[in-house]
Write a protein that holds these residues in place. Structure first.
Motif, PDB file in Angstrom:
ATOM      1  N   VAL A 477       0.856  -1.184   0.000  1.00  0.00           N
ATOM      2  CA  VAL A 477       0.000   0.000   0.000  1.00  0.00           C
ATOM      3  C   VAL A 477       0.890   1.231   0.000  1.00  0.00           C
ATOM      4  CG1 VAL A 477      -1.763   1.330   1.218  1.00  0.00           C
ATOM      5  CG2 VAL A 477      -1.877  -1.169   1.212  1.00  0.00           C
ATOM      6  N   ALA A 478       0.671   2.149  -0.926  1.00  0.00           N
ATOM      7  CA  ALA A 478       1.411   3.410  -0.982  1.00  0.00           C
ATOM      8  C   ALA A 478       0.440   4.554  -0.711  1.00  0.00           C
ATOM      9  CB  ALA A 478       2.066   3.588  -2.346  1.00  0.00           C
ATOM     10  N   MET A 479       0.807   5.420   0.252  1.00  0.00           N
ATOM     11  CA  MET A 479      -0.054   6.540   0.633  1.00  0.00           C
ATOM     12  C   MET A 479       0.719   7.845   0.543  1.00  0.00           C
ATOM     13  SD  MET A 479      -1.895   4.888   3.990  1.00  0.00           S
ATOM     14  CE  MET A 479      -2.842   6.366   4.307  1.00  0.00           C
ATOM     15  N   ASP A 480      -0.003   8.916   0.255  1.00  0.00           N
ATOM     16  CA  ASP A 480       0.574  10.253   0.305  1.00  0.00           C
ATOM     17  C   ASP A 480       0.535  10.702   1.760  1.00  0.00           C
ATOM     18  OD1 ASP A 480       1.110  12.973   0.277  1.00  0.00           O
ATOM     19  OD2 ASP A 480       0.088  13.309  -1.634  1.00  0.00           O
ATOM     20  N   PRO A 481       1.687  10.880   2.418  1.00  0.00           N
ATOM     21  CA  PRO A 481       1.688  11.202   3.853  1.00  0.00           C
ATOM     22  C   PRO A 481       1.078  12.570   4.166  1.00  0.00           C
ATOM     23  CG  PRO A 481       3.897  11.421   2.941  1.00  0.00           C
ATOM     24  CD  PRO A 481       3.055  10.798   1.867  1.00  0.00           C
ATOM     25  N   ARG A 482       0.995  13.445   3.154  1.00  0.00           N
ATOM     26  CA  ARG A 482       0.430  14.772   3.408  1.00  0.00           C
ATOM     27  C   ARG A 482      -1.093  14.750   3.446  1.00  0.00           C
ATOM     28  NH1 ARG A 482       3.433  17.196  -1.685  1.00  0.00           N
ATOM     29  NH2 ARG A 482       2.519  15.228  -2.383  1.00  0.00           N
ATOM     30  N   THR A 483      -1.705  13.840   2.703  1.00  0.00           N
ATOM     31  CA  THR A 483      -3.166  13.820   2.596  1.00  0.00           C
ATOM     32  C   THR A 483      -3.795  12.527   3.092  1.00  0.00           C
ATOM     33  OG1 THR A 483      -3.056  12.948   0.337  1.00  0.00           O
ATOM     34  CG2 THR A 483      -3.069  15.343   0.598  1.00  0.00           C
TER      35      THR A 483
END
Length: 599
Positions: A477-483
């Motif tokens: 799973v890859a997530m945008d840490p800002r959003t």
């Protein structure tokens, strides 16, 4: 006197001839009026004709506007008539004095050459059918149905009469035809010719689970409808007549002959000249076949997760092992608009949305390129590194579950056997356990998963379960840490073979990912800073039940009591530093509560 009598007989005969000649017409008119009045069954209302219902596929879009999957009963998406025109105007065709898209030219030339000149019922075609098909029994002439009549049949299907007698079937067929005529007239009254042509193309089946021209263009050519060239449009129109018989995948020779017949009819209708027809007929059918399936395509695990979340019911306490899990699930249901969306939201008629039938457009944060890279990365790592290690271990030990006893191994396999679809289906069919066990030990042809591709083999169902138990699995799973937006989501190696989503369903020890939260507790509650000195020593914590817990380090590390700042322990992921913080808290449960409160 005799001459006058003969004249009277002639007039009588003529009168009866006229009566016999016009009686069928009169009967037909009366039947049409009675049918329109609903005497022979319900007719679609004008409101239903203005808003025809059909099963529309829900489409899932990536953040970059690409369709990554769909949910459907029938894989159908609507397009407007204007969207059928190729961007290149040289690909537009002329038919009946109008510029038309190739797909429409092929449709009209093949199915209804007088489409522009009638109002739903083509009388010359009916006469032809009456003489050649009914009187002369020449079924090659077709049924004489116009595009409007065929659309009426597609939107409001006939009643099935397969189990009735021949007379009943014939009578029901006649009534169905009358209803279709009246519905076709209503369609012509409500819609333009262009709208009727587009509706027809949007509703018919093209085979390979593709309903509607958009799905068909994607399935057979991986194109949008406006990107279809003339020969591709001709093939798709040809396949509608009999999707299996003229399937370019199953019966390519039939499909080619049918396509060329459509091209000939396009020439006869004036949409092509002889030179164009000849040059197109010699071209082969070139497919880019991409059948749509819930088990195939991009982001399969993400799509299934999305389906489950959107269709989720409100959580019930009995489904959770403890109050905290239940409270968290209930909170998410109430605060997350996506959780249970299809249950929470209602259509105009007050019914909940159906993700399979209502043609929803779901826009996600998934990046299609990142998703592709994530799937490729998992595949490469598992194929070249992880699975070979497992295969070597099994080859060396001949044991699948190293840390389990023989009895435990048998229980694992038996549980997997009883959880399989094959077991449930045989049980439901009335087979005894002895018969099912024997079937599981009997070798048979089958396909199995490997990281180097699906393999045809011969083995018993029990051995196939053992084979798939040896397949190592991973999640990504890859997530945008800002959003917090999810950009890529891989729940396993192959959704067709492994439905278990390890990204969402898999329960694992949280491991070192807990440590940043533990250090946050130290700063927030204990007043420490990243520079607070801490001795590098083993730590032992007494637990509530009187036992001692002394965390070990991964690998060989020295703990000589030297002082290092708190940040040193976090950077090296030292277990003794995390344990030291919990020991300073006096109550390790306070650290757990703090982490729970952070979600």
């Amino acid at each position: 006197m005799d001459k006058k009598k003969k004249t009277n007989i002639s007039q009588e005969a003529i009168r009866w001839i006229w009566i016999v000649a016009f009686a069928p017409v009169a009967v037909l008119l009366v039947m049409l009026l009675l049918t329109a009045a609903g005497l022979f069954g319900r007719m679609p209302s004008f409101e239903e004709l203005e808003n025809p219902k059909s099963n529309l596929a829900t489409e899932i879009y990536s953040e970059d506007g690409k369709v990554i999957g769909s949910f459907f009963v029938q894989n159908r998406s609507y397009v407007q008539y204007a969207d059928l025109f190729p961007a290149d105007s040289t690909q537009h065709l002329r038919l009946d004095g109008r510029s038309v898209p190739p797909i429409v030219a092929a449709l009209v030339a093949t199915e209804d050459a007088r489409f522009r000149s009638h109002s739903g019922i083509d009388l010359p075609s009916l006469v032809r059918v009456g003489v050649k098909t009914v009187a002369l029994r020449n079924t090659s002439q077709g049924g004489g149905s116009t595009i409007s009549q065929q659309l009426a049949k597609n939107l409001f299907p006939r009643d099935t009469v397969g189990r009735r007698g021949r007379i009943a079937r014939t009578g029901k067929l006649v009534l169905s035809k009358l209803k279709e005529w009246i519905t076709a007239l209503k369609l012509e009254y409500n819609y333009t010719k262009e709208e009727i042509a587009a509706m027809y193309l949007n509703t018919v089946e093209y085979g390979s689970n593709a309903y509607g021209i958009k799905s068909a263009a994607h399935t057979f050519f991986n194109k949008e409808p406006h990107e279809l060239n003339i020969q591709e449009a001709a093939m798709l129109v040809g396949v509608v007549n009999a999707p299996t018989r003229y399937s370019p995948v199953r019966n390519p020779e039939n499909a080619l002959a049918r396509r060329n017949l459509v091209l000939q009819r396009m020439e006869a209708a004036g949409a092509l000249d002889a030179a164009q027809r000849d040059s197109l007929c010699v071209l082969p059918i070139v497919l880019n076949y991409k059948p749509v399936s819930h088990n195939e395509g991009s982001a399969t695990y993400f799509r299934e997760m999305l389906r489950l979340v959107m269709n989720a019911d409100k959580p019930q306490r009995r489904h959770y092992g403890n109050d905290w899990d239940y409270e968290q699930a209930l909170r998410e249901y109430e605060e997350n608009p996506l959780y249970g969306w299809c249950r929470k939201n209602r259509k105009a008629d007050g019914t909940p949305y159906n993700i399979y039938r209502d043609g929803l457009k779901i826009y996600t944060t998934i990046n299609s390129a990142m998703q592709t890279y994530a799937e490729q990365a998992v595949q490469k790592q598992m194929e070249t590194v992880i699975q070979p290690q497992m295969d070597a271990q099994y080859k060396r030990t001949k044991v699948l579950f190293l840390d389990a006893s023989p009895a435990e191994r048998e229980r694992i396999v038996r549980r997997a056997v009883r959880s399989s679809d094959r077991w449930r289906e045989m049980k439901a069919a009335g087979a005894s356990e002895r018969e099912i066990e024997a079937a599981f030990d009997r070798a048979q042809p089958m396909k199995v998963f490997t990281y180097r591709g699906e393999r045809d083999t011969v083995m018993s169902p029990r051995d196939s379960i053992l084979h798939h138990k040896r397949i190592m699995r991973a999640a990504f799973v890859a997530m945008d840490p800002r959003t917090g937006f999810v950009k890529a989501y891989v729940g396993g190696p192959n959704f067709r073979y492994f439905k278990y989503d390890m990204a969402r369903q898999g329960k694992r020890q949280i491991g070192s990912t807990i440590k940043p939260f533990v250090y946050t507790f130290a700063i927030d509650h204990l007043g420490m800073t990243p520079c607070t000195p801490v001795p590098n020593l083993p730590v032992t914590i007494e637990t509530a039940n009187g036992t001692a817990w002394s965390p070990k380090e991964a690998g060989k590390v020295e703990q000589l009591g030297e002082l290092h700042p708190l940040s040193w322990g976090l950077a090296r992921s030292r277990n003794n530093y995390s344990a030291w913080i919990m020991k300073q808290a006096k109550q390790p449960a306070a650290v757990a509560d703090f982490i729970h409160n952070m979600g």
